[in-house]
Motif scaffolding. Structure first.
Motif, PDB file in Angstrom:
ATOM      1  N   TYR A  47       0.844  -1.198   0.000  1.00 32.86           N
ATOM      2  CA  TYR A  47       0.000   0.000   0.000  1.00 32.86           C
ATOM      3  C   TYR A  47       0.875   1.242   0.000  1.00 32.86           C
ATOM      4  O   TYR A  47       1.919   1.275   0.651  1.00 32.86           O
ATOM      5  CB  TYR A  47      -0.898   0.012   1.243  1.00 32.86           C
ATOM      6  CG  TYR A  47      -1.947  -1.071   1.224  1.00 32.86           C
ATOM      7  CD1 TYR A  47      -1.624  -2.373   1.544  1.00 32.86           C
ATOM      8  CD2 TYR A  47      -3.268  -0.771   0.875  1.00 32.86           C
ATOM      9  CE1 TYR A  47      -2.580  -3.371   1.515  1.00 32.86           C
ATOM     10  CE2 TYR A  47      -4.229  -1.770   0.848  1.00 32.86           C
ATOM     11  CZ  TYR A  47      -3.880  -3.063   1.173  1.00 32.86           C
ATOM     12  OH  TYR A  47      -4.832  -4.057   1.141  1.00 32.86           O
ATOM     13  N   SER A  48       0.448   2.249  -0.760  1.00 33.46           N
ATOM     14  CA  SER A  48       1.200   3.503  -0.748  1.00 33.46           C
ATOM     15  C   SER A  48       0.236   4.661  -0.866  1.00 33.46           C
ATOM     16  O   SER A  48      -0.897   4.513  -1.326  1.00 33.46           O
ATOM     17  CB  SER A  48       2.243   3.488  -1.875  1.00 33.46           C
ATOM     18  OG  SER A  48       1.948   4.440  -2.841  1.00 33.46           O
ATOM     19  N   THR A  49       0.708   5.849  -0.424  1.00 32.61           N
ATOM     20  CA  THR A  49      -0.153   7.020  -0.482  1.00 32.61           C
ATOM     21  C   THR A  49      -0.108   7.637  -1.874  1.00 32.61           C
ATOM     22  O   THR A  49      -0.966   8.433  -2.241  1.00 32.61           O
ATOM     23  CB  THR A  49       0.293   8.084   0.528  1.00 32.61           C
ATOM     24  OG1 THR A  49       1.711   8.206   0.446  1.00 32.61           O
ATOM     25  CG2 THR A  49      -0.091   7.680   1.937  1.00 32.61           C
ATOM     26  N   LYS A  50       0.906   7.244  -2.655  1.00 35.38           N
ATOM     27  CA  LYS A  50       1.078   7.911  -3.952  1.00 35.38           C
ATOM     28  C   LYS A  50       0.483   7.132  -5.118  1.00 35.38           C
ATOM     29  O   LYS A  50       0.095   7.694  -6.125  1.00 35.38           O
ATOM     30  CB  LYS A  50       2.571   8.138  -4.223  1.00 35.38           C
ATOM     31  CG  LYS A  50       3.225   9.034  -3.189  1.00 35.38           C
ATOM     32  CD  LYS A  50       4.143  10.054  -3.838  1.00 35.38           C
ATOM     33  CE  LYS A  50       4.634  11.048  -2.815  1.00 35.38           C
ATOM     34  NZ  LYS A  50       5.729  10.432  -1.979  1.00 35.38           N
ATOM     35  N   SER A  51       0.446   5.781  -5.001  1.00 35.87           N
ATOM     36  CA  SER A  51      -0.086   5.008  -6.124  1.00 35.87           C
ATOM     37  C   SER A  51      -0.947   3.876  -5.584  1.00 35.87           C
ATOM     38  O   SER A  51      -0.959   3.601  -4.392  1.00 35.87           O
ATOM     39  CB  SER A  51       1.052   4.449  -6.959  1.00 35.87           C
ATOM     40  OG  SER A  51       1.888   3.671  -6.151  1.00 35.87           O
ATOM     41  N   GLY A  52      -1.660   3.202  -6.478  1.00 34.47           N
ATOM     42  CA  GLY A  52      -2.558   2.113  -6.078  1.00 34.47           C
ATOM     43  C   GLY A  52      -1.790   0.939  -5.486  1.00 34.47           C
ATOM     44  O   GLY A  52      -0.564   0.926  -5.450  1.00 34.47           O
ATOM     45  N   VAL A  53      -2.546  -0.057  -5.022  1.00 34.08           N
ATOM     46  CA  VAL A  53      -1.952  -1.214  -4.367  1.00 34.08           C
ATOM     47  C   VAL A  53      -1.158  -2.054  -5.366  1.00 34.08           C
ATOM     48  O   VAL A  53      -1.654  -2.410  -6.430  1.00 34.08           O
ATOM     49  CB  VAL A  53      -3.056  -2.079  -3.726  1.00 34.08           C
ATOM     50  CG1 VAL A  53      -2.460  -3.307  -3.091  1.00 34.08           C
ATOM     51  CG2 VAL A  53      -3.831  -1.276  -2.708  1.00 34.08           C
ATOM     52  N   GLU A  54       0.073  -2.363  -4.998  1.00 33.29           N
ATOM     53  CA  GLU A  54       0.917  -3.187  -5.859  1.00 33.29           C
ATOM     54  C   GLU A  54       0.875  -4.625  -5.361  1.00 33.29           C
ATOM     55  O   GLU A  54       0.956  -4.863  -4.158  1.00 33.29           O
ATOM     56  CB  GLU A  54       2.350  -2.666  -5.754  1.00 33.29           C
ATOM     57  CG  GLU A  54       3.275  -3.146  -6.839  1.00 33.29           C
ATOM     58  CD  GLU A  54       4.718  -2.752  -6.536  1.00 33.29           C
ATOM     59  OE1 GLU A  54       4.926  -1.882  -5.669  1.00 33.29           O
ATOM     60  OE2 GLU A  54       5.610  -3.341  -7.165  1.00 33.29           O
ATOM     61  N   GLN A  55       0.713  -5.596  -6.262  1.00 31.71           N
ATOM     62  CA  GLN A  55       0.678  -6.999  -5.832  1.00 31.71           C
ATOM     63  C   GLN A  55       1.936  -7.712  -6.316  1.00 31.71           C
ATOM     64  O   GLN A  55       2.180  -7.816  -7.501  1.00 31.71           O
ATOM     65  CB  GLN A  55      -0.571  -7.692  -6.370  1.00 31.71           C
ATOM     66  CG  GLN A  55      -1.846  -7.027  -5.871  1.00 31.71           C
ATOM     67  CD  GLN A  55      -3.054  -7.944  -5.924  1.00 31.71           C
ATOM     68  OE1 GLN A  55      -3.099  -8.935  -5.229  1.00 31.71           O
ATOM     69  NE2 GLN A  55      -4.019  -7.602  -6.757  1.00 31.71           N
ATOM     70  N   LEU A  56       2.748  -8.196  -5.367  1.00 29.00           N
ATOM     71  CA  LEU A  56       3.986  -8.889  -5.711  1.00 29.00           C
ATOM     72  C   LEU A  56       3.786 -10.388  -5.552  1.00 29.00           C
ATOM     73  O   LEU A  56       3.466 -10.852  -4.462  1.00 29.00           O
ATOM     74  CB  LEU A  56       5.110  -8.431  -4.772  1.00 29.00           C
ATOM     75  CG  LEU A  56       5.378  -6.924  -4.736  1.00 29.00           C
ATOM     76  CD1 LEU A  56       6.294  -6.588  -3.569  1.00 29.00           C
ATOM     77  CD2 LEU A  56       6.013  -6.478  -6.031  1.00 29.00           C
ATOM     78  N   LEU A  57       3.973 -11.148  -6.632  1.00 31.59           N
ATOM     79  CA  LEU A  57       3.742 -12.589  -6.554  1.00 31.59           C
ATOM     80  C   LEU A  57       4.879 -13.290  -5.810  1.00 31.59           C
ATOM     81  O   LEU A  57       6.057 -13.007  -6.050  1.00 31.59           O
ATOM     82  CB  LEU A  57       3.609 -13.170  -7.966  1.00 31.59           C
ATOM     83  CG  LEU A  57       2.342 -12.703  -8.683  1.00 31.59           C
ATOM     84  CD1 LEU A  57       2.342 -13.167 -10.126  1.00 31.59           C
ATOM     85  CD2 LEU A  57       1.094 -13.194  -7.966  1.00 31.59           C
ATOM     86  N   LEU A  58       4.507 -14.207  -4.878  1.00 31.37           N
ATOM     87  CA  LEU A  58       5.518 -14.846  -4.045  1.00 31.37           C
ATOM     88  C   LEU A  58       5.588 -16.360  -4.229  1.00 31.37           C
ATOM     89  O   LEU A  58       6.652 -16.943  -4.224  1.00 31.37           O
ATOM     90  CB  LEU A  58       5.247 -14.529  -2.568  1.00 31.37           C
ATOM     91  CG  LEU A  58       5.220 -13.042  -2.205  1.00 31.37           C
ATOM     92  CD1 LEU A  58       4.758 -12.866  -0.771  1.00 31.37           C
ATOM     93  CD2 LEU A  58       6.592 -12.428  -2.385  1.00 31.37           C
ATOM     94  N   GLY A  59       4.451 -17.024  -4.344  1.00 25.13           N
ATOM     95  CA  GLY A  59       4.470 -18.486  -4.498  1.00 25.13           C
ATOM     96  C   GLY A  59       4.170 -19.184  -3.188  1.00 25.13           C
ATOM     97  O   GLY A  59       3.281 -18.792  -2.456  1.00 25.13           O
ATOM     98  N   LEU A  60       4.960 -20.237  -2.876  1.00 27.95           N
ATOM     99  CA  LEU A  60       4.711 -21.031  -1.668  1.00 27.95           C
ATOM    100  C   LEU A  60       5.635 -20.539  -0.564  1.00 27.95           C
ATOM    101  O   LEU A  60       6.849 -20.569  -0.714  1.00 27.95           O
ATOM    102  CB  LEU A  60       4.966 -22.516  -1.961  1.00 27.95           C
ATOM    103  CG  LEU A  60       4.692 -23.521  -0.828  1.00 27.95           C
ATOM    104  CD1 LEU A  60       3.244 -23.479  -0.399  1.00 27.95           C
ATOM    105  CD2 LEU A  60       5.057 -24.925  -1.312  1.00 27.95           C
TER     106      LEU A  60
END
Lengths: 97, 93
Positions: A47-60
């Motif tokens: 989450y950031s105040t400047k841009s939308g929510v970023e989703q980082l893929l992680l796996g297991l």
């Protein structure tokens, strides 16, 4: 209720808030008494105040119980209604004892 | 053991759990365990606009180690019973 277990959450999508303020979303595959968690197909929501929510893929992933603050049961229906790119929020504060 | 027993008497009451990261979550106390881990139902974050991180979460498990306060309903507290239990605990019974 004398035991509050995570048994009923296994197999469902959960949102884990960690002690450093991160939000990791994934499927709960397993857990133990110290709340170590096994999360499948997980991603981190930044989450950031400047841009939308970023989703980082992680796996297991295995998350050590020491580091777990909250485990939330995700309502997938509610979640699909949210436009993450429009959400602006400061990152969560870390846990300080 | 005392607080574990005490929280068991508060199951189904409305509480607000304030965490050590300043997040405050309101909800119905569903269950508690020996580590004072707390399960809440019908959760809503107190300052929802500031913390949209849990918008899709309606039930949650909170690890006991991260709880700062548990705010209880005033009528959920029987001071005399608590005093007695504390005295007994202090005595070592």
């Amino acid at each position: 209720m004398s035991t509050t277990g995570l048994e009923e959450l296994t197999g469902s999508t959960i949102s884990v808030i960690t002690n450093d303020g991160r939000n990791i979303v994934g499927v709960l595959r397993g857990f133990d008494q110290t709340i170590n968690l096994i999360l499948g197909d997980c991603h981190e929501r930044v989450y950031s105040t400047k841009s939308g929510v970023e989703q980082l893929l992680l796996g297991l992933y295995i998350i050590r119980g020491d580091n777990v603050a909250i485990i939330g049961e995700m309502d997938e229906e509610l979640d699909s209604q949210i436009d993450l790119s429009a959400v602006r929020a400061p990152p969560l504060k870390p846990i300080s004892h | 053991m005392l607080f574990y027993s005490y929280f068991k008497t508060l199951v189904d009451k409305e509480v607000v759990v304030e965490l050590k990261n300043d997040l405050a979550i309101a909800g119905t106390l569903h269950s508690v365990d020996q580590y004072l881990n707390i399960k809440l139902e019908n959760t809503r974050v107190v300052n929802q606009s500031r913390y949209p991180h849990m918008m899709s979460v309606k039930n949650c498990f909170i690890r006991g180690s991260v709880v700062r306060y548990v705010q209880l309903p005033a009528d959920g507290v029987d001071i005399d019973i608590l005093h007695d239990a504390t005295r007994r605990e202090a005595r070592g019974t």
